[in-house]
Motif scaffolding. Structure first.
Motif, PDB file in Angstrom:
ATOM      1  N   ASP A   1       0.909  -1.217   0.021  1.00  0.00           N
ATOM      2  CA  ASP A   1       0.124   0.059  -0.163  1.00  0.00           C
ATOM      3  C   ASP A   1       0.914   1.288   0.057  1.00  0.00           C
ATOM      4  O   ASP A   1       0.514   2.145   0.834  1.00  0.00           O
ATOM      5  CB  ASP A   1      -0.994   0.057   1.012  1.00  0.00           C
ATOM      6  CG  ASP A   1      -0.099   0.045   2.415  1.00  0.00           C
ATOM      7  OD1 ASP A   1       0.892   0.012   2.581  1.00  0.00           O
ATOM      8  OD2 ASP A   1      -1.032  -0.238   3.379  1.00  0.00           O
ATOM      9  N   GLY A   2       2.186   1.416  -0.833  1.00  0.00           N
ATOM     10  CA  GLY A   2       2.819   2.300  -0.929  1.00  0.00           C
ATOM     11  C   GLY A   2       3.520   2.729   0.399  1.00  0.00           C
ATOM     12  O   GLY A   2       3.915   3.887   0.578  1.00  0.00           O
TER      13      GLY A   2
ATOM     14  N   GLN B   1       2.368   2.319   3.533  1.00  0.00           N
ATOM     15  CA  GLN B   1       1.561   2.715   4.732  1.00  0.00           C
ATOM     16  C   GLN B   1       1.806   1.560   6.079  1.00  0.00           C
ATOM     17  O   GLN B   1       1.768   1.910   7.086  1.00  0.00           O
ATOM     18  CB  GLN B   1       0.194   2.824   4.305  1.00  0.00           C
ATOM     19  CG  GLN B   1      -0.200   3.943   3.395  1.00  0.00           C
ATOM     20  CD  GLN B   1       0.264   5.508   4.230  1.00  0.00           C
ATOM     21  OE1 GLN B   1      -0.242   5.639   5.274  1.00  0.00           O
ATOM     22  NE2 GLN B   1       1.198   6.243   3.549  1.00  0.00           N
TER      23      GLN B   1
END
Length: 189
Positions: free
Chosen positions: A30-31, A33
């Motif tokens: 999720d990038g 996170q």
């Protein structure tokens, strides 16, 4: 993310808990996170035994990943008395690594590689040389395989962990002086 996987809760004499480290791996879908621990990198041993790996520097060049990692043979219990080297590995996928070489730099007590590609295409590596006052030294390479030491860069007080980046027309180096971070700036690296 590939990082030094400290053994802070391992019982042993003196500073043995600092050594014997593998390189940990975590991934994020999720990038960045959230992160999931995936284990440690396998296949780095080029000689027998439980050895020490830390401070990986990884970059992509010419169709493969290059990793430059600090290496200590075995699991020493104290700081002095053992060699430290920077080892070069290559990988097509960040999972399977092939030993390339042990770098010949300014001494046999070097750790903490940081590499930046210069505007002329050369690569510059900064690293801590513990045999020379725990100062930052540098080496240059045209291809990431053959390195030429160029000498000391920051020598004002002992430190480690140089990290270099370019920002607003200057090169910046951050080092850990064990009393806080020191920040240096240069127009020509």
């Amino acid at each position: 993310m590939i990082y030094t996987s400290r053994r802070a809760n391992v019982e042993g004499p003196k500073f043995a808990w600092v050594h014997g480290t593998a390189l940990g791996v975590a991934s994020s879908s999720d990038g960045g996170q959230t992160w999931v621990y995936r284990g440690t990198i396998r296949g780095l041993d080029f000689e027998w035994g439980h050895n020490t790996f830390w401070a990986p520097e990884i970059l992509w060049h010419d169709g493969r990943y290059h990793m430059f990692v600090s290496y200590i043979r075995g699991v020493p219990e104290d700081w002095p008395g053992h060699q430290r080297h920077i080892i070069h590995y290559c990988s097509p996928d960040l999972l399977h690594w092939t030993y390339v070489s042990t770098l010949s730099l300014s001494s046999d007590r070097v750790i903490d590689a940081c590499i930046y590609r210069m505007p002329d295409g050369r690569f510059r590596m900064w690293y801590k040389d513990e045999a020379n006052g725990s100062a930052t030294y540098a080496a240059d390479s045209d291809d990431l395989y053959r390195w030429t030491p160029i000498g000391p860069v920051i020598t004002d007080r002992p430190h480690e962990g140089p990290n270099v980046f370019r920002f607003k027309g200057c090169y910046w180096m951050i080092v850990d002086e064990w009393r806080g971070m020191a920040v240096h700036r240069s127009t020509d690296a």
